[in-house]
Design a protein around this motif. Structure first.
Motif, PDB file in Angstrom:
ATOM      1  N   LYS A 147       0.814  -1.218   0.000  1.00  9.31           N
ATOM      2  CA  LYS A 147       0.000   0.000   0.000  1.00  9.31           C
ATOM      3  C   LYS A 147       0.846   1.266   0.000  1.00  9.31           C
ATOM      4  O   LYS A 147       0.403   2.322   0.450  1.00  9.31           O
ATOM      5  CB  LYS A 147      -0.916   0.020   1.237  1.00  9.31           C
ATOM      6  CG  LYS A 147      -1.850  -1.174   1.334  1.00  9.31           C
ATOM      7  CD  LYS A 147      -2.849  -1.213   0.211  1.00  9.31           C
ATOM      8  CE  LYS A 147      -3.826  -2.363   0.354  1.00  9.31           C
ATOM      9  NZ  LYS A 147      -4.639  -2.519  -0.854  1.00  9.31           N
ATOM     10  N   CYS A 148       2.090   1.165  -0.475  1.00 10.03           N
ATOM     11  CA  CYS A 148       2.972   2.322  -0.534  1.00 10.03           C
ATOM     12  C   CYS A 148       3.511   2.484  -1.947  1.00 10.03           C
ATOM     13  O   CYS A 148       3.637   1.504  -2.671  1.00 10.03           O
ATOM     14  CB  CYS A 148       4.185   2.141   0.386  1.00 10.03           C
ATOM     15  SG  CYS A 148       3.788   2.071   2.116  1.00 10.03           S
ATOM     16  N   SER A 149       3.833   3.702  -2.316  1.00 12.19           N
ATOM     17  CA  SER A 149       4.607   3.885  -3.542  1.00 12.19           C
ATOM     18  C   SER A 149       5.878   4.633  -3.188  1.00 12.19           C
ATOM     19  O   SER A 149       5.896   5.479  -2.290  1.00 12.19           O
ATOM     20  CB  SER A 149       3.803   4.596  -4.637  1.00 12.19           C
ATOM     21  OG  SER A 149       3.468   5.892  -4.265  1.00 12.19           O
ATOM     22  N   VAL A 206       1.501  11.609   2.057  1.00  9.50           N
ATOM     23  CA  VAL A 206       2.886  11.546   1.597  1.00  9.50           C
ATOM     24  C   VAL A 206       3.794  11.848   2.778  1.00  9.50           C
ATOM     25  O   VAL A 206       3.581  12.833   3.492  1.00  9.50           O
ATOM     26  CB  VAL A 206       3.140  12.529   0.425  1.00  9.50           C
ATOM     27  CG1 VAL A 206       4.615  12.537   0.031  1.00  9.50           C
ATOM     28  CG2 VAL A 206       2.275  12.162  -0.774  1.00  9.50           C
ATOM     29  N   LEU A 207       4.757  10.971   3.010  1.00  2.00           N
ATOM     30  CA  LEU A 207       5.735  11.160   4.083  1.00  2.00           C
ATOM     31  C   LEU A 207       7.070  11.542   3.460  1.00  2.00           C
ATOM     32  O   LEU A 207       7.533  10.879   2.529  1.00  2.00           O
ATOM     33  CB  LEU A 207       5.903   9.863   4.882  1.00  2.00           C
ATOM     34  CG  LEU A 207       4.656   9.315   5.569  1.00  2.00           C
ATOM     35  CD1 LEU A 207       4.951   7.961   6.203  1.00  2.00           C
ATOM     36  CD2 LEU A 207       4.138  10.288   6.615  1.00  2.00           C
ATOM     37  N   LEU A 208       7.651  12.621   3.957  1.00  3.72           N
ATOM     38  CA  LEU A 208       8.951  13.068   3.457  1.00  3.72           C
ATOM     39  C   LEU A 208       9.982  12.969   4.563  1.00  3.72           C
ATOM     40  O   LEU A 208       9.690  13.264   5.725  1.00  3.72           O
ATOM     41  CB  LEU A 208       8.873  14.528   2.995  1.00  3.72           C
ATOM     42  CG  LEU A 208       7.905  14.859   1.857  1.00  3.72           C
ATOM     43  CD1 LEU A 208       7.982  16.340   1.527  1.00  3.72           C
ATOM     44  CD2 LEU A 208       8.198  14.030   0.630  1.00  3.72           C
ATOM     45  N   GLN A 257      17.890   4.436   1.339  1.00  3.61           N
ATOM     46  CA  GLN A 257      17.866   5.782   0.742  1.00  3.61           C
ATOM     47  C   GLN A 257      16.497   6.225   0.218  1.00  3.61           C
ATOM     48  O   GLN A 257      16.379   6.709  -0.914  1.00  3.61           O
ATOM     49  CB  GLN A 257      18.908   5.862  -0.400  1.00  3.61           C
ATOM     50  CG  GLN A 257      20.330   5.729   0.089  1.00  3.61           C
ATOM     51  CD  GLN A 257      20.734   6.817   1.077  1.00  3.61           C
ATOM     52  OE1 GLN A 257      20.488   8.001   0.841  1.00  3.61           O
ATOM     53  NE2 GLN A 257      21.296   6.449   2.211  1.00  3.61           N
ATOM     54  N   ARG A 258      15.469   6.067   1.028  1.00  6.30           N
ATOM     55  CA  ARG A 258      14.142   6.540   0.618  1.00  6.30           C
ATOM     56  C   ARG A 258      13.854   7.875   1.305  1.00  6.30           C
ATOM     57  O   ARG A 258      13.906   7.964   2.521  1.00  6.30           O
ATOM     58  CB  ARG A 258      13.060   5.532   1.020  1.00  6.30           C
ATOM     59  CG  ARG A 258      13.182   4.222   0.297  1.00  6.30           C
ATOM     60  CD  ARG A 258      12.956   4.416  -1.175  1.00  6.30           C
ATOM     61  NE  ARG A 258      13.560   3.332  -1.945  1.00  6.30           N
ATOM     62  CZ  ARG A 258      13.531   3.281  -3.272  1.00  6.30           C
ATOM     63  NH1 ARG A 258      12.947   4.228  -3.954  1.00  6.30           N
ATOM     64  NH2 ARG A 258      14.110   2.287  -3.907  1.00  6.30           N
ATOM     65  N   VAL A 259      13.561   8.907   0.515  1.00  8.74           N
ATOM     66  CA  VAL A 259      13.278  10.216   1.113  1.00  8.74           C
ATOM     67  C   VAL A 259      11.792  10.556   1.045  1.00  8.74           C
ATOM     68  O   VAL A 259      11.342  11.510   1.660  1.00  8.74           O
ATOM     69  CB  VAL A 259      14.091  11.354   0.449  1.00  8.74           C
ATOM     70  CG1 VAL A 259      15.582  11.178   0.740  1.00  8.74           C
ATOM     71  CG2 VAL A 259      13.838  11.430  -1.041  1.00  8.74           C
ATOM     72  N   ALA A 260      11.035   9.777   0.279  1.00  9.29           N
ATOM     73  CA  ALA A 260       9.605  10.044   0.171  1.00  9.29           C
ATOM     74  C   ALA A 260       8.855   8.731   0.007  1.00  9.29           C
ATOM     75  O   ALA A 260       9.299   7.847  -0.713  1.00  9.29           O
ATOM     76  CB  ALA A 260       9.317  10.961  -1.017  1.00  9.29           C
ATOM     77  N   ILE A 261       7.725   8.628   0.714  1.00  3.19           N
ATOM     78  CA  ILE A 261       6.886   7.440   0.617  1.00  3.19           C
ATOM     79  C   ILE A 261       5.441   7.914   0.572  1.00  3.19           C
ATOM     80  O   ILE A 261       5.030   8.737   1.387  1.00  3.19           O
ATOM     81  CB  ILE A 261       7.083   6.507   1.841  1.00  3.19           C
ATOM     82  CG1 ILE A 261       8.550   6.076   1.964  1.00  3.19           C
ATOM     83  CG2 ILE A 261       6.163   5.292   1.746  1.00  3.19           C
ATOM     84  CD1 ILE A 261       8.875   5.310   3.234  1.00  3.19           C
ATOM     85  N   ALA A 262       4.704   7.412  -0.396  1.00  6.47           N
ATOM     86  CA  ALA A 262       3.277   7.732  -0.459  1.00  6.47           C
ATOM     87  C   ALA A 262       2.496   6.534   0.067  1.00  6.47           C
ATOM     88  O   ALA A 262       2.786   5.398  -0.287  1.00  6.47           O
ATOM     89  CB  ALA A 262       2.849   8.042  -1.888  1.00  6.47           C
ATOM     90  N   ILE A 263       1.524   6.805   0.927  1.00  7.20           N
ATOM     91  CA  ILE A 263       0.640   5.773   1.457  1.00  7.20           C
ATOM     92  C   ILE A 263      -0.615   5.766   0.585  1.00  7.20           C
ATOM     93  O   ILE A 263      -1.263   6.809   0.425  1.00  7.20           O
ATOM     94  CB  ILE A 263       0.255   6.062   2.927  1.00  7.20           C
ATOM     95  CG1 ILE A 263       1.490   6.359   3.783  1.00  7.20           C
ATOM     96  CG2 ILE A 263      -0.568   4.910   3.511  1.00  7.20           C
ATOM     97  CD1 ILE A 263       2.461   5.224   3.953  1.00  7.20           C
ATOM     98  N   LEU A 264      -0.951   4.599   0.042  1.00  4.94           N
ATOM     99  CA  LEU A 264      -2.047   4.515  -0.933  1.00  4.94           C
ATOM    100  C   LEU A 264      -3.338   3.983  -0.321  1.00  4.94           C
ATOM    101  O   LEU A 264      -4.323   3.818  -1.029  1.00  4.94           O
ATOM    102  CB  LEU A 264      -1.630   3.610  -2.105  1.00  4.94           C
ATOM    103  CG  LEU A 264      -0.288   3.963  -2.777  1.00  4.94           C
ATOM    104  CD1 LEU A 264       0.031   2.955  -3.860  1.00  4.94           C
ATOM    105  CD2 LEU A 264      -0.308   5.378  -3.319  1.00  4.94           C
TER     106      LEU A 264
END
Length: 99
Positions: free
Chosen positions: A17-19, A37-39, A79-86
C-alpha cells in the motif's frame, strides 16, 4: 516523535500500500491514489518543493517525519526520502500517530 508510525509504515509497505520514488509518487498524487505523503527531514530542496507543491495542488496530506535512514529502515529499502501511502486506513492511522 514516536516510532509507532514506523511500524504502521512497515505494515503498509509489506501490504503493498505504498509507492516509492519521486516520479511514481507524483503520478499517484495526480491520480488521487496517494492518501498521505511522508517526506524525510533530510530530503533535497528540489524534491521537497516538487512534492509539497503537488500535494498542495491535489490536496493530499503531507508530513515531514524522520531522516531517510529511519524511513528506509522501516520499509527495508535504502535511501528513501519520500513514501506515499495509498491506503486510507493506513494513512489515517499514521496521521493520528504523528499528530
Amino acid at each position: 516523535m514516536t516510532n509507532s508510525y514506523l511500524n504502521i509504515l512497515g505494515l503498509a509497505y509489506r501490504a503493498g500500500k505504498c509507492s516509492l520514488g519521486e516520479e511514481t509518487i507524483v503520478k499517484d498524487i495526480q491520480k488521487n491514489k496517494a492518501k498521505l505523503v511522508l517526506l524525510a527531514n533530510d530530503i533535497g530542496p528540489q524534491t521537497y518543493k516538487k512534492l509539497t507543491n503537488k500535494c498542495k495542488t491535489y490536496e493530499i496530506p503531507l508530513r515531514v517525519v524522520d531522516d531517510r535512514e529511519t524511513m528506509s529502515n522501516a520499509i527495508g529499502k535504502s535511501q528513501r526520502v519520500a513514501i506515499a501511502i495509498l491506503d486510507a486506513g493506513f494513512a489515517a492511522k499514521i496521521k493520528s500517530l504523528l499528530g
